[in-house]
Design a protein around this motif. Structure first.
Motif, PDB file in Angstrom:
ATOM      1  N   GLY A 103      76.457  39.543 -60.589  1.00 28.92           N
ATOM      2  CA  GLY A 103      76.810  40.938 -60.755  1.00 28.92           C
ATOM      3  C   GLY A 103      76.115  41.795 -59.725  1.00 28.92           C
ATOM      4  N   THR A 104      75.797  43.016 -60.098  1.00 29.74           N
ATOM      5  CA  THR A 104      75.109  43.931 -59.194  1.00 29.74           C
ATOM      6  C   THR A 104      73.634  43.568 -59.112  1.00 29.74           C
ATOM      7  OG1 THR A 104      76.642  45.717 -59.707  1.00 29.74           O
ATOM      8  CG2 THR A 104      74.521  46.342 -58.761  1.00 29.74           C
ATOM      9  N   VAL A 105      73.128  43.514 -57.897  1.00 28.60           N
ATOM     10  CA  VAL A 105      71.742  43.138 -57.657  1.00 28.60           C
ATOM     11  C   VAL A 105      71.086  44.214 -56.801  1.00 28.60           C
ATOM     12  CG1 VAL A 105      70.197  41.380 -56.730  1.00 28.60           C
ATOM     13  CG2 VAL A 105      72.387  40.704 -57.699  1.00 28.60           C
ATOM     14  N   LYS A 106      69.883  44.601 -57.160  1.00 28.42           N
ATOM     15  CA  LYS A 106      69.128  45.559 -56.354  1.00 28.42           C
ATOM     16  C   LYS A 106      68.194  44.804 -55.415  1.00 28.42           C
ATOM     17  CE  LYS A 106      65.684  49.265 -56.706  1.00 28.42           C
ATOM     18  NZ  LYS A 106      64.817  50.053 -57.631  1.00 28.42           N
ATOM     19  N   ALA A 107      68.238  45.179 -54.150  1.00 25.76           N
ATOM     20  CA  ALA A 107      67.337  44.586 -53.168  1.00 25.76           C
ATOM     21  C   ALA A 107      66.591  45.707 -52.453  1.00 25.76           C
ATOM     22  CB  ALA A 107      68.115  43.758 -52.163  1.00 25.76           C
ATOM     23  N   THR A 108      65.298  45.524 -52.275  1.00 25.49           N
ATOM     24  CA  THR A 108      64.489  46.504 -51.554  1.00 25.49           C
ATOM     25  C   THR A 108      63.888  45.828 -50.326  1.00 25.49           C
ATOM     26  OG1 THR A 108      63.930  47.669 -53.596  1.00 25.49           O
ATOM     27  CG2 THR A 108      62.550  48.105 -51.666  1.00 25.49           C
ATOM     28  N   VAL A 109      64.221  46.362 -49.174  1.00 30.43           N
ATOM     29  CA  VAL A 109      63.684  45.844 -47.913  1.00 30.43           C
ATOM     30  C   VAL A 109      62.556  46.775 -47.469  1.00 30.43           C
ATOM     31  CG1 VAL A 109      64.192  45.237 -45.517  1.00 30.43           C
ATOM     32  CG2 VAL A 109      65.919  44.863 -47.290  1.00 30.43           C
ATOM     33  N   GLU A 110      61.345  46.285 -47.543  1.00 32.26           N
ATOM     34  CA  GLU A 110      60.190  47.069 -47.115  1.00 32.26           C
ATOM     35  C   GLU A 110      59.948  46.814 -45.631  1.00 32.26           C
ATOM     36  OE1 GLU A 110      56.755  46.321 -49.527  1.00 32.26           O
ATOM     37  OE2 GLU A 110      57.941  46.212 -51.374  1.00 32.26           O
ATOM     38  N   THR A 111      59.914  47.888 -44.839  1.00 26.16           N
ATOM     39  CA  THR A 111      59.650  47.757 -43.412  1.00 26.16           C
ATOM     40  C   THR A 111      58.481  48.653 -43.028  1.00 26.16           C
ATOM     41  OG1 THR A 111      60.942  49.577 -42.435  1.00 26.16           O
ATOM     42  CG2 THR A 111      62.175  47.630 -43.160  1.00 26.16           C
ATOM     43  N   ASN A 112      57.994  48.473 -41.821  1.00 27.82           N
ATOM     44  CA  ASN A 112      56.912  49.322 -41.319  1.00 27.82           C
ATOM     45  C   ASN A 112      57.390  50.743 -41.069  1.00 27.82           C
ATOM     46  OD1 ASN A 112      58.506  48.294 -39.145  1.00 27.82           O
ATOM     47  ND2 ASN A 112      56.944  48.965 -37.695  1.00 27.82           N
ATOM     48  N   ARG A 113      58.703  50.982 -41.134  1.00 26.49           N
ATOM     49  CA  ARG A 113      59.277  52.320 -40.920  1.00 26.49           C
ATOM     50  C   ARG A 113      59.685  52.991 -42.229  1.00 26.49           C
ATOM     51  NH1 ARG A 113      57.494  53.663 -35.988  1.00 26.49           N
ATOM     52  NH2 ARG A 113      57.666  51.869 -34.614  1.00 26.49           N
ATOM     53  N   VAL A 116      64.170  50.449 -47.465  1.00 29.04           N
ATOM     54  CA  VAL A 116      65.622  50.578 -47.561  1.00 29.04           C
ATOM     55  C   VAL A 116      66.048  49.862 -48.845  1.00 29.04           C
ATOM     56  CG1 VAL A 116      67.855  50.106 -46.500  1.00 29.04           C
ATOM     57  CG2 VAL A 116      65.874  50.621 -45.052  1.00 29.04           C
ATOM     58  N   VAL A 117      66.655  50.609 -49.760  1.00 29.89           N
ATOM     59  CA  VAL A 117      67.102  50.034 -51.028  1.00 29.89           C
ATOM     60  C   VAL A 117      68.605  49.794 -50.955  1.00 29.89           C
ATOM     61  CG1 VAL A 117      67.214  50.359 -53.533  1.00 29.89           C
ATOM     62  CG2 VAL A 117      65.279  51.280 -52.231  1.00 29.89           C
ATOM     63  N   MET A 118      69.026  48.605 -51.401  1.00 29.23           N
ATOM     64  CA  MET A 118      70.430  48.222 -51.277  1.00 29.23           C
ATOM     65  C   MET A 118      70.957  47.705 -52.603  1.00 29.23           C
ATOM     66  SD  MET A 118      70.067  46.273 -47.587  1.00 29.23           S
ATOM     67  CE  MET A 118      69.081  44.973 -48.303  1.00 29.23           C
ATOM     68  N   GLN A 119      72.230  47.942 -52.846  1.00 31.74           N
ATOM     69  CA  GLN A 119      72.917  47.390 -54.007  1.00 31.74           C
ATOM     70  C   GLN A 119      73.800  46.248 -53.528  1.00 31.74           C
ATOM     71  OE1 GLN A 119      74.661  50.047 -57.123  1.00 31.74           O
ATOM     72  NE2 GLN A 119      76.576  49.031 -56.614  1.00 31.74           N
ATOM     73  N   LEU A 120      73.492  45.039 -53.950  1.00 25.71           N
ATOM     74  CA  LEU A 120      74.239  43.862 -53.535  1.00 25.71           C
ATOM     75  C   LEU A 120      75.370  43.583 -54.519  1.00 25.71           C
ATOM     76  CD1 LEU A 120      71.259  41.497 -52.587  1.00 25.71           C
ATOM     77  CD2 LEU A 120      72.247  43.403 -51.292  1.00 25.71           C
ATOM     78  N   ASP A 121      76.503  43.147 -53.992  1.00 22.85           N
ATOM     79  CA  ASP A 121      77.689  42.915 -54.815  1.00 22.85           C
ATOM     80  C   ASP A 121      77.866  41.419 -55.060  1.00 22.85           C
ATOM     81  OD1 ASP A 121      80.162  42.848 -56.038  1.00 22.85           O
ATOM     82  OD2 ASP A 121      81.034  44.382 -54.742  1.00 22.85           O
ATOM     83  N   GLY A 122      77.249  40.931 -56.136  1.00 24.87           N
ATOM     84  CA  GLY A 122      77.338  39.518 -56.472  1.00 24.87           C
ATOM     85  C   GLY A 122      78.683  39.100 -57.020  1.00 24.87           C
ATOM     86  N   LYS A 123      79.531  40.069 -57.334  1.00 23.44           N
ATOM     87  CA  LYS A 123      80.870  39.749 -57.841  1.00 23.44           C
ATOM     88  C   LYS A 123      81.827  39.456 -56.700  1.00 23.44           C
ATOM     89  CE  LYS A 123      84.575  41.473 -60.842  1.00 23.44           C
ATOM     90  NZ  LYS A 123      85.037  42.588 -61.720  1.00 23.44           N
ATOM     91  N   LYS A 124      81.830  40.314 -55.681  1.00 22.29           N
ATOM     92  CA  LYS A 124      82.756  40.146 -54.567  1.00 22.29           C
ATOM     93  C   LYS A 124      82.239  39.192 -53.488  1.00 22.29           C
ATOM     94  CE  LYS A 124      85.047  44.642 -55.025  1.00 22.29           C
ATOM     95  NZ  LYS A 124      85.357  45.936 -54.347  1.00 22.29           N
TER      96      LYS A 124
END
Length: 260
Positions: A103-113, A116-124
């Motif tokens: 289903g919908t998955v939340k991913a957080t990419v931590e960078t030195n800048r 960035v928070v992303m919503q991943l589409d595990g259904k499609k």
């Protein structure tokens, strides 16, 4: 045929051949404009998810034949084929055949800048999200630099190569998903790949402004927070200009996954 007429005929044939080569080169360039920026080393890197080196010959037919001969996954399962790639950890392995996140998955990419928070589409895009989450949970992305920033018709920040040069990958590949009618508008999260079939790996790109791309790159999510972070990186430009390494060095510190 008079010598003068024969000369004109040869000139016309030469011109037609040149035009045909130009058209073929332009078509190939359009297909490859999201592949890695280091494409110049002399041989196709089969495991590199985002680099093609021009050798003067076309290996696509061989790759397609191998792909068609490969076992097809069962419904609800994913196929991850082992493939050598620069920077691939020896003990990484491959993601589980059955997707963990459907289903919908939340991913957080931590960078030195910034984050960035992303919503991943595990259904499609279940197999893509499954791979991304697997790599995140294995800490694959930690300490990796985002190696490519483009601007103009193509406006993306590309990350996920463990070598930081554009040719690296995780040591496996998988097929496209969710490409039919795909649009690469600002905030889109998609996979980078080479011209070879089923060549997705670990490299992905963040679209910070609407981009003109054919629907051939797996869309597996969207940015929900932190698009301004990517835009700020893009504002500083790249070296070389329009397509190169970000002038503001971007290093992924951690990728975390939440939700099933």
């Amino acid at each position: 045929m008079a010598a003068k007429d024969r000369k004109k005929q040869l000139a016309r044939q030469r011109y037609e051949r040149q035009e045909q080569r130009r058209a073929q080169a332009a078509a190939k360039a359009r297909r490859l404009k999201i592949i890695g920026s280091a494409a110049a080393v002399g041989a196709i890197v089969v495991g590199g998810a985002a680099i093609v080196a021009f050798t003067g010959k076309d290996d696509e037919s061989d790759a397609a034949a191998k792909a068609s001969a490969a076992p097809q996954p069962k419904p609800g399962e994913c196929a991850y084929k082992e493939a050598s790639a620069p920077g691939a950890p020896e003990d990484l392995g491959t993601p589980p055949v059955k997707p963990v996140h459907k289903g919908t998955v939340k991913a957080t990419v931590e960078t030195n800048r910034g984050d960035v928070v992303m919503q991943l589409d595990g259904k499609k895009a279940p197999c893509t999200v499954n791979s991304f989450a697997f790599l995140a949970e294995k800490n694959f992305y930690d300490k990796i630099d985002c190696h490519r920033l483009t601007s103009g018709g193509l406006n993306v920040l590309q990350c996920g190569d463990p070598t930081g040069e554009g040719a690296g990958g995780p040591g496996y590949q998988f097929a496209n998903e969710n490409t039919e009618g795909a649009k690469y508008t600002a905030g889109t999260l998609a996979m980078a790949h080479s011209q070879l079939p089923d060549s997705n790996g670990s490299q992905f790109f963040l679209v910070y402004e609407d981009s003109d791309l054919p629907p051939d790159y797996t869309v597996f999510g969207k940015i929900t927070k932190g698009l301004d972070v990517v835009k700020e990186i893009a504002k500083a430009g790249s070296e070389p200009k329009q397509d190169g390494k970000p002038k503001k060095k971007v290093t992924i510190q951690d990728v975390s996954i939440a939700g099933k």
